[in-house]
Scaffold this motif. Structure first.
Motif, PDB file in Angstrom:
ATOM      1  N   GLN A  33       0.829  -1.214   0.164  1.00 40.62           N
ATOM      2  CA  GLN A  33       0.083   0.040   0.003  1.00 40.62           C
ATOM      3  C   GLN A  33       0.971   1.235   0.203  1.00 40.62           C
ATOM      4  OE1 GLN A  33      -3.576   0.150  -0.005  1.00 40.62           O
ATOM      5  NE2 GLN A  33      -3.306  -1.987  -0.737  1.00 40.62           N
ATOM      6  N   LEU A  34       2.030   1.221   0.683  1.00 43.85           N
ATOM      7  CA  LEU A  34       2.818   2.392   0.917  1.00 43.85           C
ATOM      8  C   LEU A  34       3.441   2.545  -0.430  1.00 43.85           C
ATOM      9  CD1 LEU A  34       4.137   4.660   2.705  1.00 43.85           C
ATOM     10  CD2 LEU A  34       5.719   2.976   3.377  1.00 43.85           C
ATOM     11  N   ARG A  38      -0.945   5.015  -5.974  1.00 42.95           N
ATOM     12  CA  ARG A  38      -1.974   5.817  -5.517  1.00 42.95           C
ATOM     13  C   ARG A  38      -1.815   6.624  -4.079  1.00 42.95           C
ATOM     14  NH1 ARG A  38      -7.126   2.468  -3.566  1.00 42.95           N
ATOM     15  NH2 ARG A  38      -5.526   1.578  -2.029  1.00 42.95           N
ATOM     16  N   THR A  39      -0.992   5.860  -3.284  1.00 37.03           N
ATOM     17  CA  THR A  39      -0.517   6.321  -2.052  1.00 37.03           C
ATOM     18  C   THR A  39       0.723   7.496  -2.291  1.00 37.03           C
ATOM     19  OG1 THR A  39      -0.679   4.083  -1.193  1.00 37.03           O
ATOM     20  CG2 THR A  39       0.430   5.593   0.024  1.00 37.03           C
ATOM     21  N   SER A 105       7.820   6.082  -0.213  1.00 39.24           N
ATOM     22  CA  SER A 105       6.950   5.448  -1.413  1.00 39.24           C
ATOM     23  C   SER A 105       7.652   5.412  -2.450  1.00 39.24           C
ATOM     24  CB  SER A 105       5.569   6.204  -1.260  1.00 39.24           C
ATOM     25  OG  SER A 105       4.904   5.806  -2.066  1.00 39.24           O
TER      26      SER A 105
END
Length: 529
Positions: A33-34, A38-39, A105
């Motif tokens: 996720q990180l 999108r993040t 990220s």
């Protein structure tokens, strides 16, 4: 009972194993996720959003006085801003956390793509598909030429169009172009990280300070000499680059014609620069800074300073010297304050305008031209009881009238105009002020931006990588020859690796035209979307 104990042990072991696997899965999911795009976009948006308070709320790194004034004028907001670190946004924990998360990220997203792309660059183009007629772009033709001749012509065309190709044992060709589309994309993201590094480097180790220097006066690169100073958290303000300079002369020329009358045509400062025990005369001009090691000295602006002498009610000199007035319009109508806090028995203060080419019009005092053709001081006077020095810094360009009373002539406020050499005596023996003349002042900026070269180079290279990514056409082409009774059948297939492009169709048609000769006849297959 023995069986029950055994089952219980097995159950506990199994539960423990599932717990460990669940934690690793959660951490893998969290990392995914990180490092997702999108993040990264969300963090980039949050970084821009978090920077807004830094431009709205006064920052202690820029002006402690403004922070104190803001806190005094907005006590409710101060109780909110202070614990949240709004007075030092760019070094606060929450801003640094967003910045570092964005940094992590981007790196976590880029590194796997670099590894994957490096492997892709070493791989050969994929083998010829079994059914070329099912590709989005395909063509076929029949020719009396030999397979070797067709292969040679195809290789010439592929080479001229910058295709990387491989010839298989059966004579078929597989080719690929635009491989560096992903390279450009990676270059863009890699140097975007270096842009962040450069900005962080500047923020932590850079500084910028301004100071107003009057003709005949000097400046030394010490923190106490700056009017405003902004520095990063890692800057050692006790060990700035050692140098000093004296403003020997400041020359300004203005347009006197009817077109753009009053516009500044040139302004040039002559300074005596001292560093390492040696003094040399240098010229300081706009857009031509002095370079002293990694430190730069820029010329930002200029104006007028009025040379005055203030005497108190006891006849003693309470203030003597030049006072800086700040320009308010293109004709250099300038506002300023003259303070004599040591005057006795009452402290004195004067505020008003310096007019380079003074005139009194229906709208009040004004300047008709920016050059000092008819310099005048238009002032009002104030007096009050002496106050105890508190050590709290105050703005030298504004007058706090708390505890002061305006000087009057009878019932009217005392307003007076002085030309060079004139003196005005205050009523009731409160003192006097004399206007001796004027001098020019220059505003200089001393700065050090260690991360600027890295930031600039990174921006250039990231834009170059973005251009490569945008203008590269990633596509593949295959050529197969099949002998037949009526001649050699040639099949060509093309595939665009970007849905928004149609370059493969053009390349297939162009390759077909290159293979077509006097002894060749062919038919182009239909294009499928």
């Amino acid at each position: 009972m023995g069986d029950s104990v055994t089952d219980s042990k097995v159950t506990k072991t199994s539960t423990s194993g599932n717990s460990g696997l669940g934690f690793r899965s959660f951490m893998r999911w969290l990392w995914g996720q990180l490092t997702s795009m999108r993040t990264a976009l969300i963090l980039l948006f949050l970084l821009a959003l978090a920077a807004i308070p830094g431009s709205v709320v006064p920052q202690s790194a820029q002006s402690v006085v403004k922070v104190s004034d803001f806190a005094a004028n907005h006590p409710t907001l101060d109780r909110i801003c202070r614990p949240l670190g709004m007075y030092h946004v760019y070094t606060s924990v929450w801003f640094s956390a967003i910045y570092l998360l964005l940094f992590i990220s981007l790196i976590g997203c880029i590194v796997p793509r670099i590894v994957s792309h490096a492997k892709a660059l070493r791989r050969q183009p994929p083998r010829v598909p079994a059914r070329l007629d099912r590709l989005a772009a395909h063509a076929s033709m029949t020719t009396s030429a030999s397979a070797a001749e067709v292969s040679q012509r195809a290789q010439q065309w592929l080479t001229s169009h910058r295709y990387r190709f491989v010839v298989d044992d059966d004579g078929s060709l597989r080719a690929e172009a635009g491989r560096h589309r992903e390279t450009g994309n990676l270059v863009f993201h890699i140097f975007l990280v270096f842009v962040l590094v450069g900005v962080g480097w500047n923020t932590l180790w850079g500084f910028k300070g301004t100071s107003v220097v009057v003709e005949g006066q000097g400046f030394s690169n010490s923190i106490t000499q700056y009017d405003e100073f902004k520095a990063g958290a890692m800057v050692d303000t006790d060990n700035l680059t050692p140098f000093s300079m004296k403003l020997r002369k400041f020359v300004v020329s203005f347009e006197t014609g009817t077109v753009q009358r009053g516009a500044a045509r040139s302004f040039d400062a002559t300074v005596d620069l001292t560093m390492g025990g040696k003094t040399q005369t240098r010229d300081l001009q706009v857009n031509h800074p002095l370079r002293i090691g990694s430190t730069k000295v820029h010329l930002l602006g200029h104006g007028y300073a009025a040379d005055v002498v203030v005497r108190d009610g006891d006849g003693k000199v309470a203030y003597s010297g030049p006072v800086v007035f700040l320009p308010q319009d293109a004709n250099f109508k300038s506002v300023g304050v003259i303070k004599a806090p040591d005057a006795r028995p009452d402290r004195l203060a004067f505020q008003g305008f310096f007019l380079p080419t003074g005139a009194i019009t229906a709208g009040g005092p004004t300047s008709l031209f920016p050059d000092a053709l008819n310099p005048q001081l238009y002032l009002t006077a104030w007096y009050g009881k002496p106050t105890v020095e508190t050590g709290v810094p105050s703005n030298i360009y504004t007058l706090d009238t708390t505890g002061l009373t305006q000087v009057t002539n009878g019932k009217d406020k005392a307003r007076f105009v002085l030309s060079p050499g004139q003196r005005y005596k205050l009523p009731d023996g409160k003192g006097s002020i004399q206007f001796n003349g004027w001098q020019r002042w220059a505003k200089i900026q001393v700065s050090q931006n260690p991360g600027l070269p890295l930031t600039f180079l990174s921006v250039v290279l990231s834009v170059a990588g973005l251009c490569v990514s945008l203008f590269s056409r990633s596509r593949r082409v295959w050529v197969r020859t099949i002998p037949g009774d009526d001649g050699l059948r040639v099949e060509i297939g093309g595939l665009d690796r970007s849905d928004s492009r149609s370059g493969a169709v053009d390349d297939v048609n162009s390759l077909l035209a290159a293979l077509h000769g006097d002894s060749m006849s062919g038919d182009v297959g239909e294009e499928h979307s």
